[in-house]
Scaffold this motif. Structure first.
Motif, PDB file in Angstrom:
ATOM      1  N   LEU A  16       0.841  -1.209   0.000  1.00 39.53           N
ATOM      2  CA  LEU A  16       0.000   0.000   0.000  1.00 39.53           C
ATOM      3  C   LEU A  16       0.867   1.247   0.000  1.00 39.53           C
ATOM      4  CD1 LEU A  16      -3.057   0.958   0.304  1.00 39.53           C
ATOM      5  CD2 LEU A  16      -2.383   1.507   2.656  1.00 39.53           C
ATOM      6  N   VAL A  17       1.896   1.239   0.816  1.00 37.00           N
ATOM      7  CA  VAL A  17       2.801   2.389   0.946  1.00 37.00           C
ATOM      8  C   VAL A  17       4.217   1.879   0.791  1.00 37.00           C
ATOM      9  CG1 VAL A  17       3.508   4.309   2.424  1.00 37.00           C
ATOM     10  CG2 VAL A  17       1.208   3.339   2.674  1.00 37.00           C
ATOM     11  N   MET A  18       4.973   2.502  -0.090  1.00 37.16           N
ATOM     12  CA  MET A  18       6.387   2.150  -0.222  1.00 37.16           C
ATOM     13  C   MET A  18       7.185   3.440  -0.314  1.00 37.16           C
ATOM     14  SD  MET A  18       6.206  -1.205  -2.694  1.00 37.16           S
ATOM     15  CE  MET A  18       4.987  -0.553  -3.820  1.00 37.16           C
ATOM     16  N   GLY A  19       8.441   3.361   0.106  1.00 36.22           N
ATOM     17  CA  GLY A  19       9.257   4.571   0.105  1.00 36.22           C
ATOM     18  C   GLY A  19       9.886   4.875  -1.238  1.00 36.22           C
ATOM     19  N   TRP A  20      10.090   3.862  -2.070  1.00 38.87           N
ATOM     20  CA  TRP A  20      10.894   4.009  -3.291  1.00 38.87           C
ATOM     21  C   TRP A  20      10.021   4.202  -4.539  1.00 38.87           C
ATOM     22  CZ3 TRP A  20      10.255   0.041  -7.001  1.00 38.87           C
ATOM     23  CH2 TRP A  20       9.464  -1.025  -6.548  1.00 38.87           C
ATOM     24  N   ALA A  21       8.702   4.019  -4.419  1.00 35.80           N
ATOM     25  CA  ALA A  21       7.813   4.149  -5.579  1.00 35.80           C
ATOM     26  C   ALA A  21       6.413   4.455  -5.079  1.00 35.80           C
ATOM     27  CB  ALA A  21       7.783   2.849  -6.383  1.00 35.80           C
ATOM     28  N   SER A  22       5.630   5.136  -5.915  1.00 34.28           N
ATOM     29  CA  SER A  22       4.210   5.260  -5.574  1.00 34.28           C
ATOM     30  C   SER A  22       3.576   3.920  -5.902  1.00 34.28           C
ATOM     31  CB  SER A  22       3.559   6.389  -6.361  1.00 34.28           C
ATOM     32  OG  SER A  22       3.504   6.064  -7.721  1.00 34.28           O
ATOM     33  N   SER A  23       2.609   3.493  -5.135  1.00 30.68           N
ATOM     34  CA  SER A  23       2.094   2.137  -5.257  1.00 30.68           C
ATOM     35  C   SER A  23       1.268   1.961  -6.525  1.00 30.68           C
ATOM     36  CB  SER A  23       1.239   1.813  -4.047  1.00 30.68           C
ATOM     37  OG  SER A  23       1.971   2.084  -2.875  1.00 30.68           O
ATOM     38  N   LEU A  24       1.359   0.756  -7.074  1.00 29.56           N
ATOM     39  CA  LEU A  24       0.566   0.427  -8.259  1.00 29.56           C
ATOM     40  C   LEU A  24      -0.911   0.332  -7.873  1.00 29.56           C
ATOM     41  CD1 LEU A  24       0.783  -0.689 -11.292  1.00 29.56           C
ATOM     42  CD2 LEU A  24       0.466  -2.911 -10.218  1.00 29.56           C
ATOM     43  N   VAL A  25      -1.767   1.021  -8.658  1.00 36.60           N
ATOM     44  CA  VAL A  25      -3.217   0.908  -8.463  1.00 36.60           C
ATOM     45  C   VAL A  25      -3.816   0.593  -9.825  1.00 36.60           C
ATOM     46  CG1 VAL A  25      -5.327   2.082  -7.742  1.00 36.60           C
ATOM     47  CG2 VAL A  25      -3.191   2.542  -6.528  1.00 36.60           C
ATOM     48  N   SER A  26      -4.002  -0.696 -10.080  1.00 35.89           N
ATOM     49  CA  SER A  26      -4.428  -1.156 -11.402  1.00 35.89           C
ATOM     50  C   SER A  26      -5.748  -1.912 -11.290  1.00 35.89           C
ATOM     51  CB  SER A  26      -3.331  -2.062 -11.987  1.00 35.89           C
ATOM     52  OG  SER A  26      -3.722  -2.528 -13.252  1.00 35.89           O
ATOM     53  N   PRO A  27      -6.844  -1.322 -11.800  1.00 39.80           N
ATOM     54  CA  PRO A  27      -8.154  -1.989 -11.695  1.00 39.80           C
ATOM     55  C   PRO A  27      -8.167  -3.311 -12.465  1.00 39.80           C
ATOM     56  CG  PRO A  27      -8.326   0.303 -12.460  1.00 39.80           C
ATOM     57  CD  PRO A  27      -6.896  -0.060 -12.500  1.00 39.80           C
ATOM     58  N   PRO A  28      -8.974  -4.295 -12.060  1.00 42.81           N
ATOM     59  CA  PRO A  28      -9.972  -4.242 -10.984  1.00 42.81           C
ATOM     60  C   PRO A  28      -9.425  -4.585  -9.590  1.00 42.81           C
ATOM     61  CG  PRO A  28     -10.151  -6.341 -12.112  1.00 42.81           C
ATOM     62  CD  PRO A  28      -9.075  -5.572 -12.819  1.00 42.81           C
ATOM     63  N   ASP A  29      -8.176  -5.069  -9.497  1.00 41.34           N
ATOM     64  CA  ASP A  29      -7.645  -5.361  -8.157  1.00 41.34           C
ATOM     65  C   ASP A  29      -7.244  -4.065  -7.454  1.00 41.34           C
ATOM     66  OD1 ASP A  29      -7.897  -8.202  -8.324  1.00 41.34           O
ATOM     67  OD2 ASP A  29      -6.254  -8.166  -9.758  1.00 41.34           O
ATOM     68  N   GLY A  30      -6.668  -3.161  -8.220  1.00 44.28           N
ATOM     69  CA  GLY A  30      -6.345  -1.843  -7.680  1.00 44.28           C
ATOM     70  C   GLY A  30      -7.564  -0.947  -7.738  1.00 44.28           C
ATOM     71  N   ASP A  31      -7.750  -0.159  -6.686  1.00 40.88           N
ATOM     72  CA  ASP A  31      -8.976   0.641  -6.553  1.00 40.88           C
ATOM     73  C   ASP A  31      -8.576   1.966  -5.915  1.00 40.88           C
ATOM     74  OD1 ASP A  31     -11.286   1.822  -5.429  1.00 40.88           O
ATOM     75  OD2 ASP A  31     -12.280  -0.124  -5.210  1.00 40.88           O
ATOM     76  N   LEU A  32      -8.611   3.026  -6.722  1.00 40.91           N
ATOM     77  CA  LEU A  32      -8.098   4.304  -6.220  1.00 40.91           C
ATOM     78  C   LEU A  32      -8.963   4.889  -5.108  1.00 40.91           C
ATOM     79  CD1 LEU A  32      -5.685   6.178  -6.808  1.00 40.91           C
ATOM     80  CD2 LEU A  32      -7.309   7.638  -7.993  1.00 40.91           C
ATOM     81  N   THR A  33     -10.279   4.681  -5.202  1.00 34.50           N
ATOM     82  CA  THR A  33     -11.172   5.163  -4.136  1.00 34.50           C
ATOM     83  C   THR A  33     -10.766   4.526  -2.808  1.00 34.50           C
ATOM     84  OG1 THR A  33     -12.896   5.154  -5.829  1.00 34.50           O
ATOM     85  CG2 THR A  33     -13.606   5.523  -3.566  1.00 34.50           C
ATOM     86  N   ALA A  34     -10.532   3.203  -2.867  1.00 32.44           N
ATOM     87  CA  ALA A  34     -10.123   2.480  -1.665  1.00 32.44           C
ATOM     88  C   ALA A  34      -8.713   2.870  -1.234  1.00 32.44           C
ATOM     89  CB  ALA A  34     -10.189   0.972  -1.931  1.00 32.44           C
ATOM     90  N   PHE A  35      -7.838   3.100  -2.222  1.00 29.04           N
ATOM     91  CA  PHE A  35      -6.449   3.475  -1.914  1.00 29.04           C
ATOM     92  C   PHE A  35      -6.405   4.767  -1.094  1.00 29.04           C
ATOM     93  CE2 PHE A  35      -2.507   5.722  -2.933  1.00 29.04           C
ATOM     94  CZ  PHE A  35      -1.553   4.757  -2.641  1.00 29.04           C
ATOM     95  N   MET A  36      -7.151   5.766  -1.542  1.00 26.94           N
ATOM     96  CA  MET A  36      -7.159   7.050  -0.826  1.00 26.94           C
ATOM     97  C   MET A  36      -7.724   6.858   0.585  1.00 26.94           C
ATOM     98  SD  MET A  36      -5.812   9.245  -2.910  1.00 26.94           S
ATOM     99  CE  MET A  36      -6.315  10.970  -2.868  1.00 26.94           C
ATOM    100  N   ALA A  37      -8.789   6.065   0.694  1.00 29.64           N
ATOM    101  CA  ALA A  37      -9.398   5.833   2.012  1.00 29.64           C
ATOM    102  C   ALA A  37      -8.425   5.093   2.933  1.00 29.64           C
ATOM    103  CB  ALA A  37     -10.692   5.042   1.851  1.00 29.64           C
ATOM    104  N   SER A  38      -7.692   4.120   2.386  1.00 34.51           N
ATOM    105  CA  SER A  38      -6.746   3.359   3.208  1.00 34.51           C
ATOM    106  C   SER A  38      -5.589   4.239   3.663  1.00 34.51           C
ATOM    107  CB  SER A  38      -6.222   2.149   2.430  1.00 34.51           C
ATOM    108  OG  SER A  38      -7.256   1.211   2.224  1.00 34.51           O
ATOM    109  N   CYS A  39      -5.077   5.092   2.773  1.00 37.13           N
ATOM    110  CA  CYS A  39      -3.998   6.017   3.172  1.00 37.13           C
ATOM    111  C   CYS A  39      -4.494   6.943   4.276  1.00 37.13           C
ATOM    112  CB  CYS A  39      -3.522   6.839   1.979  1.00 37.13           C
ATOM    113  SG  CYS A  39      -2.524   5.901   0.808  1.00 37.13           S
ATOM    114  N   ARG A  40      -5.722   7.451   4.124  1.00 41.53           N
ATOM    115  CA  ARG A  40      -6.251   8.368   5.138  1.00 41.53           C
ATOM    116  C   ARG A  40      -6.489   7.633   6.460  1.00 41.53           C
ATOM    117  NH1 ARG A  40      -9.386  11.062   0.313  1.00 41.53           N
ATOM    118  NH2 ARG A  40      -8.087  12.923   0.055  1.00 41.53           N
ATOM    119  N   LYS A  41      -6.910   6.376   6.348  1.00 41.08           N
ATOM    120  CA  LYS A  41      -7.136   5.566   7.564  1.00 41.08           C
ATOM    121  C   LYS A  41      -5.825   5.384   8.337  1.00 41.08           C
ATOM    122  CE  LYS A  41      -8.542   0.731   8.356  1.00 41.08           C
ATOM    123  NZ  LYS A  41      -9.501  -0.280   7.859  1.00 41.08           N
TER     124      LYS A  41
END
Ligand SMILES: [Zn+2]
Length: 307
Positions: free
Chosen positions: A182-207
């Motif tokens: 979800l979070v890595m220091g060396w790269a922004s994380s891959l968010v590739s639908p349908p497994d990757g979900d940007l809505t969920a990604f933003m919510a998880s980062c905020r959580k």
């Protein structure tokens, strides 16, 4: 916003050798270095005596032997936790479980934790891109958000953090989080639908940002010593990309691919498909939030317009 996507660092672990990171915490890096996996998958050994493994790693006999070899005399592996079922994290769970007798604990199989929108897109035939999915992954014990497991001298709390993958869990221990991909220091994380979900990604980062953590241990790369700054950078980076997409749509409706070509002007042609997928992840999120429309319907080939 100027931080590059891939920041070179001096992370150069000895592959297959346990390294003590903290009290009751060792890391063994797997022998699967690549552009997607950086130096290789980080496998964590938590506790002493009865040891928990987090992310056993790829199907590799060498890595299996490295994990067993990392144990001290009289130690054993009692639990195997998996952050998510990409092929660089979960396939060794079953062989390791067979050798040690330890159960495999995770959120669920490779389709679990997906949103309705992502299930609809998968049903339309949208396939994932990037890292491979461990299709046959099946944990022995399914963990829910907030569930804690205590054993021996350690305790881990599962946090459901979809975004990179629907079944993605992070594991909190004391003031640390094992944050998978979800979070890595060396790269922004891959968010590739349908497994990757940007809505969920933003919510998880905020959580994750709602608590004051000392350090994150990611699926790849060095520990993240300032998790709050990294989470904020990831959120700002995505909001910046969203603003570029909305600005481009001011000119005219467009497909994800046309938008990627407009926005990623510095990107080599070979990487445009990956950029397109990233733009599509944003467009799905904007569609969910009713800020863009999709014609004739939401799909990877749709024409998107501002609402
Ligand atoms: Zn990974």
């Amino acid at each position: 916003m100027n931080t590059p996507l891939s920041a070179p660092d001096d992370f150069d672990p000895v592959i297959g050798q346990p390294q003590q990171l903290d009290d009751g915490l060792r890391r063994v890096v797997a022998d699967n270095a690549s552009p997607m996996t950086y130096r290789g998958t980080n496998t964590y050994l938590v506790g002493e005596g009865d040891v928990a493994v987090i992310d056993p790693g790829p199907s590799s006999e060498t890595h299996l032997q490295a994990l067993l070899g990392a144990l001290k005399p009289k130690e054993r592996i009692s639990h195997i936790f998996v952050t998510h079922s990409h092929t660089d994290h979960s396939p060794l769970a079953k062989p390791l479980s067979q050798v040690t007798g330890a159960p495999v604990l995770a959120f669920g199989d490779s389709k679990s934790g997906r949103s309705d929108t992502m299930n609809d897109l998968a049903a339309q035939g949208l396939a994932g891109g990037g890292e491979g999915v461990d299709e046959g992954f099946a944990p022995d014990i399914m963990l829910v958000d907030g569930e804690s497991v205590h054993h021996g001298d350690w305790a881990l709390t599962a946090l459901h953090t979809p975004g990179h993958f629907g079944n993605h869990l992070s594991f909190a221990m004391r003031d640390m989080v094992f944050c998978g991909d979800l979070v890595m220091g060396w790269a922004s994380s891959l968010v590739s639908p349908p497994d990757g979900d940007l809505t969920a990604f933003m919510a998880s980062c905020r959580k994750l940002a709602t608590r004051d953590w000392r350090v994150f241990h990611a699926g790849h790369g060095a520990p993240i010593e300032d998790p709050e700054a990294r989470l904020n950078w990831l959120i700002e980076h995505r909001l910046g990309r969203e603003a570029q997409i909305l600005a481009a749509l001011e000119n005219s409706p467009a497909t994800a691919e046309a938008l990627a070509r407009q926005i990623y002007t510095e990107t080599p042609p070979a990487l445009i498909p990956a950029a397109t997928r990233n733009v599509f992840a944003h467009l799905i999120d904007l569609h969910i939030h009713k800020r863009v429309s999709a014609a004739p319907q939401l799909s990877a080939e749709a024409v998107f317009a501002l609402v």
